[in-house]
Write a protein that holds these residues in place. Structure first.
Motif, short mmCIF file in Angstrom:
data_model
loop_
_atom_site.label_atom_id
_atom_site.label_comp_id
_atom_site.label_asym_id
_atom_site.label_seq_id
_atom_site.Cartn_x
_atom_site.Cartn_y
_atom_site.Cartn_z
N ILE A 163 0.84 -1.20 0.00
CA ILE A 163 0.00 0.00 0.00
C ILE A 163 0.87 1.25 0.00
O ILE A 163 2.10 1.18 0.11
N LYS A 164 0.20 2.39 -0.09
CA LYS A 164 0.88 3.68 0.04
C LYS A 164 0.95 4.07 1.52
O LYS A 164 0.14 3.59 2.32
N PRO A 165 1.87 4.94 1.90
CA PRO A 165 1.97 5.33 3.32
C PRO A 165 0.72 6.04 3.80
O PRO A 165 0.05 6.74 3.03
N HIS A 166 0.41 5.84 5.08
CA HIS A 166 -0.72 6.53 5.70
C HIS A 166 -0.21 7.80 6.36
O HIS A 166 0.86 7.79 6.98
N SER A 219 -1.79 3.83 13.02
CA SER A 219 -0.59 4.15 12.25
C SER A 219 0.43 4.86 13.13
O SER A 219 0.07 5.68 13.99
N VAL A 220 1.71 4.53 12.93
CA VAL A 220 2.80 5.24 13.60
C VAL A 220 3.87 5.53 12.55
O VAL A 220 4.28 4.64 11.80
N ASN A 221 4.26 6.79 12.44
CA ASN A 221 5.22 7.23 11.42
C ASN A 221 4.77 6.85 10.01
O ASN A 221 5.58 6.51 9.15
N GLY A 222 3.46 6.89 9.78
CA GLY A 222 2.94 6.56 8.46
C GLY A 222 2.83 5.08 8.17
O GLY A 222 2.41 4.70 7.08
N ASN A 223 3.18 4.23 9.13
CA ASN A 223 3.15 2.78 8.92
C ASN A 223 1.99 2.16 9.71
O ASN A 223 1.94 2.26 10.93
N PRO A 224 1.04 1.51 9.02
CA PRO A 224 -0.09 0.88 9.73
C PRO A 224 0.37 -0.27 10.62
O PRO A 224 1.36 -0.95 10.31
N PHE A 225 -0.35 -0.47 11.73
CA PHE A 225 -0.05 -1.60 12.60
C PHE A 225 -1.33 -2.07 13.28
O PHE A 225 -2.31 -1.31 13.42
N ILE A 226 -1.33 -3.33 13.71
CA ILE A 226 -2.42 -3.93 14.46
C ILE A 226 -1.82 -4.62 15.68
O ILE A 226 -0.78 -5.27 15.58
N VAL A 227 -2.50 -4.50 16.81
CA VAL A 227 -2.07 -5.18 18.04
C VAL A 227 -3.06 -6.29 18.37
O VAL A 227 -4.28 -6.08 18.33
N GLU A 228 -2.54 -7.47 18.68
CA GLU A 228 -3.36 -8.61 19.11
C GLU A 228 -2.84 -9.10 20.45
O GLU A 228 -1.63 -9.07 20.71
N ALA A 266 -8.98 5.03 9.21
CA ALA A 266 -7.86 4.20 9.67
C ALA A 266 -7.21 3.51 8.48
O ALA A 266 -7.84 3.31 7.44
N PRO A 267 -5.94 3.13 8.60
CA PRO A 267 -5.26 2.45 7.49
C PRO A 267 -6.00 1.17 7.09
O PRO A 267 -6.59 0.50 7.93
N GLN A 268 -5.98 0.84 5.81
CA GLN A 268 -6.58 -0.41 5.38
C GLN A 268 -5.76 -1.58 5.92
O GLN A 268 -4.56 -1.46 6.16
N THR A 269 -6.44 -2.69 6.12
CA THR A 269 -5.79 -3.83 6.78
C THR A 269 -5.23 -4.85 5.79
O THR A 269 -4.60 -5.80 6.22
N ASP A 270 -5.46 -4.68 4.49
CA ASP A 270 -4.99 -5.70 3.56
C ASP A 270 -3.47 -5.67 3.37
O ASP A 270 -2.91 -6.56 2.73
N CYS A 271 -2.80 -4.65 3.94
CA CYS A 271 -1.34 -4.63 3.90
C CYS A 271 -0.76 -5.43 5.07
O CYS A 271 0.45 -5.62 5.15
N LEU A 272 -1.63 -5.85 5.98
CA LEU A 272 -1.20 -6.59 7.17
C LEU A 272 -1.76 -8.00 7.14
O LEU A 272 -2.74 -8.28 6.45
N SER A 273 -1.13 -8.87 7.90
CA SER A 273 -1.58 -10.26 7.99
C SER A 273 -1.65 -10.65 9.46
O SER A 273 -0.82 -11.42 9.95
#
Length: 673
Positions: A246-249, A363-372, A323-330
């Protein structure tokens, strides 16, 4: 005009000329050769583990990218030379084409994922080549690589590789094609390294075991130096979703990053730059940002000054952006986290797996993240020690620098005393029979060093970890409260059922009168609706789930019963049940409406679950609506964050105040969120 030629500097007689003549460029490999500790090779035991970690991470990334269920083989052999080990890591991935093998294993900072904004284990292009470099340096022996790509007519290639640290280029010997019998595709690396094999929390076994927890789709076979074989079987054949680039958030972006993007963009206007080079920015949002920033939308991005970039960043914080899209994350997902924990930690026989929590993307510093996050409680987990912390980043275990990690700091900031764990002073790592798991998935995890051993403590990231932990801890607290009330009420119920009938029987005998019907008397004393959950394994039906609802009150009752099922496991018996309401939601939430249960009567709801994820369902995770939860034993009130509507409480005489302490705790939890 001064010359740029170093030879000219040497002609001068001043000290500055002499110093200038000594200055020269060094290669990245030469730098890391002299600073091996930066990459994690700072002790014999750690170096041995780090090399295996890098090889396994590469294998998992390659298999998942190609769509293959990973089969990983790891062998550690102790050689006669002092502290020398031969390491073998083999996978069933797509293989590497012949001409690329030397660069992949023999050239630092060479890879395909560094510029891609999507989740992956390896991104820097350092790991496996640094492992080869360390093996070369510590033993003087080359690494041996074999690889075969898909295709019936494709031959495999094998070669020996060392690294020229002066030029950061591979040196290849014995480059030979061969027929790899029984192997359709895959890669094997075998290297010799100095090391020290240890057991315990920071061992190779522990790393592989933890890898199996967060990668339940993987089979890992491990042979240790003593000849023992360990197999972590695949717990599911469900592959993780592929992450997309993806592109940066724009959320949380630093001014230096924005200024760099303005110089490298191909867009002609600032408006087009924001709209096309960043994710989640539409034409309307771009106009709103530039209006607030006071920047002309038609000016060239490269012409933006530092102050204008600063104004744009300030405006971004004032505009609501999706919020950032989640398809860039797994992410692993709630069900598979629980499946992995159950599959690997079954030997500890825990009492409860608190329902795992997956937060919304940030997002932090333009990079999406998810916490589990997930919590395992009870059983044979030691109760007098600090809880075990399982830290993961992009499905990779973090075994070192626990104290420096944002995950550990977030755990220390939560007041665990409110959730049933001991915590001295209200801060720090709690004590109790529990294991706490936290996984951070991101397009670029902010590690504290190139060794990727701990996550940096960014405020946005640490806050999200704390919120996930609190939500998960609430599930644990709810379970503990439920079990405590169930135990107390169960003891009371047993006494009432045994003593009152015994008294009535003796009284009837003494008075020579018939035994009276005590059901309404017992119901009046108990004044509770008892929901009994049962889960049984059946060879043909899978798992049979039964809920028995006993109305031990003096009124008829109507109850909404809710639970959360693994959607892929639901059997038709679920939907054919007469009490079943509507359909299952997209995330597996279901509801039954049980009407007019008469006093001193009971009824049963039963259904079947089949499939590899059926065992992750906990029948005790059931919720109710339409009745004051104080009157119910065996279920909690439907959480407000479920996003679905339950039955409203219609009986006016049921407005019994809940326990003050529980109300206060719940209010504090909601305030924290």
């Amino acid at each position: 005009m001064p010359s740029n030629n170093i030879e000219d500097y040497s002609e001068g007689n001043t000290q500055a000329h002499k110093m200038a003549a000594k200055q020269q460029e060094i290669s990245v490999t030469e730098f890391f050769e002299k600073n091996k500790h930066i990459l994690g090779f700072d002790s014999r035991s750690k170096s041995l583990m780090m090399g295996i970690k890098e090889a396994v991470d590469n294998s998992l990334d390659a298999c998942e990218e190609a769509g293959f269920l990973p089969d990983i083989y790891v062998r550690v052999e102790r050689l006669q030379e002092e502290e020398e080990y031969r390491i073998t890591v083999e996978d069933n991935g797509p293989g590497i084409i012949h001409k690329m093998i030397p660069n992949v294993f023999g050239r630092l900072l060479y890879g395909s994922r560094f510029h891609a904004l999507r989740q992956s284990r390896g991104q820097q292009g350092i790991g496996i080549s640094a492992t080869v470099m360390y093996g070369n340096i510590s033993t003087g022996k080359p690494a041996h690589v074999e690889s075969k790509i898909e295709g019936k007519d494709e031959v495999a290639w094998k070669m020996d590789i060392t690294i020229d640290t002066k030029t950061n280029r591979p040196i290849v010997k014995n480059d030979v094609a061969f027929i790899w019998e029984g192997k359709d595709h895959g890669t094997k690396i075998e290297y010799t390294t100095k090391g020290r094999y240890i057991t315990g929390k920071q061992s190779i076994f522990e790393y592989l075991r933890n890898t199996a927890i967060v990668n339940p789709h993987t089979k890992i076979e491990f042979h240790d130096p003593e000849g023992k074989k360990y197999i972590f079987e695949r717990a599911t054949e469900q592959m993780p979703p592929k992450s997309k680039e993806i592109k940066p958030h724009p959320e949380g972006m630093e001014i230096g990053d924005l200024m760099k993007y303005t110089q490298n963009t191909q867009q002609k206007t600032v408006n087009a730059f924001l709209k096309n080079d960043f994710s989640r920015i539409t034409e309307r949002i771009a106009d709103e940002i530039l209006t607030k920033a006071g920047v002309d939308p038609s000016m060239k991005p490269s012409a933006l000054s530092r102050d204008q970039c600063k104004a744009i960043l300030s405006a971004i914080t004032q505009v609501k952006i999706m919020a950032p899209q989640t398809d860039c994350l797994s992410p692993i997902g709630d069900t598979l986290i629980k499946k992995g924990l159950m599959h690997v930690l079954d030997g500890l026989r825990p009492d409860y797996y608190a329902t795992p929590v997956s937060r919304s993307p940030k997002s932090v510093n333009g990079n999406p993240f998810i916490v589990e996050a997930g919590i395992v409680y009870g059983g044979e987990i030691p109760s007098d020690d600090q809880v075990t912390i399982l830290r993961f980043a992009n499905r990779v275990p973090l075994l070192y620098q626990q104290g420096a990690c944002a995950i550990t700091k977030a755990i220390s900031e939560v007041d665990w005393r409110r959730y049933g764990l001991e915590q001295r002073g209200g801060k720090g790592i709690p004590f109790g029979p529990a294991i706490i798991l936290v996984h951070v998935a991101s397009t670029k995890v902010p590690f504290t060093s190139e060794g990727k051993e701990a996550i940096a403590s960014f405020a946005e990231l640490q806050s999200e970890i704390e919120q996930a932990l609190r939500l998960c801890a609430r599930n644990l607290k709810s379970h503990l409260n439920k079990m405590e009330r169930k135990t107390k009420t169960g003891a009371k119920f047993q006494i009432v059922q045994e003593i009152i009938p015994a008294i009535a029987k003796k009284s009837s005998a003494m008075l020579n009168r018939p035994m009276p019907d005590l059901s309404r008397t017992i119901s009046k004393i108990m004044n509770v609706v008892w929901i009994k959950a049962e889960k049984k394994k059946d060879p043909q039906k899978g798992f049979v789930i039964t809920y028995t609802i006993h109305n031990y009150t003096t009124q008829e009752r109507t109850i909404g019963l809710h639970t959360h099922l693994p959607k892929s496991c639901a059997n038709l018996t679920l939907f054919s049940n007469p009490y079943f309401v509507n359909n299952m939601t997209d995330d597996g939430k279901v509801m039954w409406e049980v009407k007019n249960i008469q006093p001193s009567t009971s009824l049963t709801i039963s259904f079947e679950l089949k499939g590899e994820l059926a065992d992750t369902f906990d029948a005790d995770d059931v919720y109710i609506s339409g009745i004051n939860p104080v009157l119910v034993m065996g279920a909690e009130a439907l959480p407000g964050d479920w996003g679905i509507k339950g039955l409203e409480i219609i009986e006016s005489d049921e407005n019994i105040p809940a326990d003050d302490e529980e109300e206060e705790t719940e209010a504090e939890d909601l305030g924290d969120e």
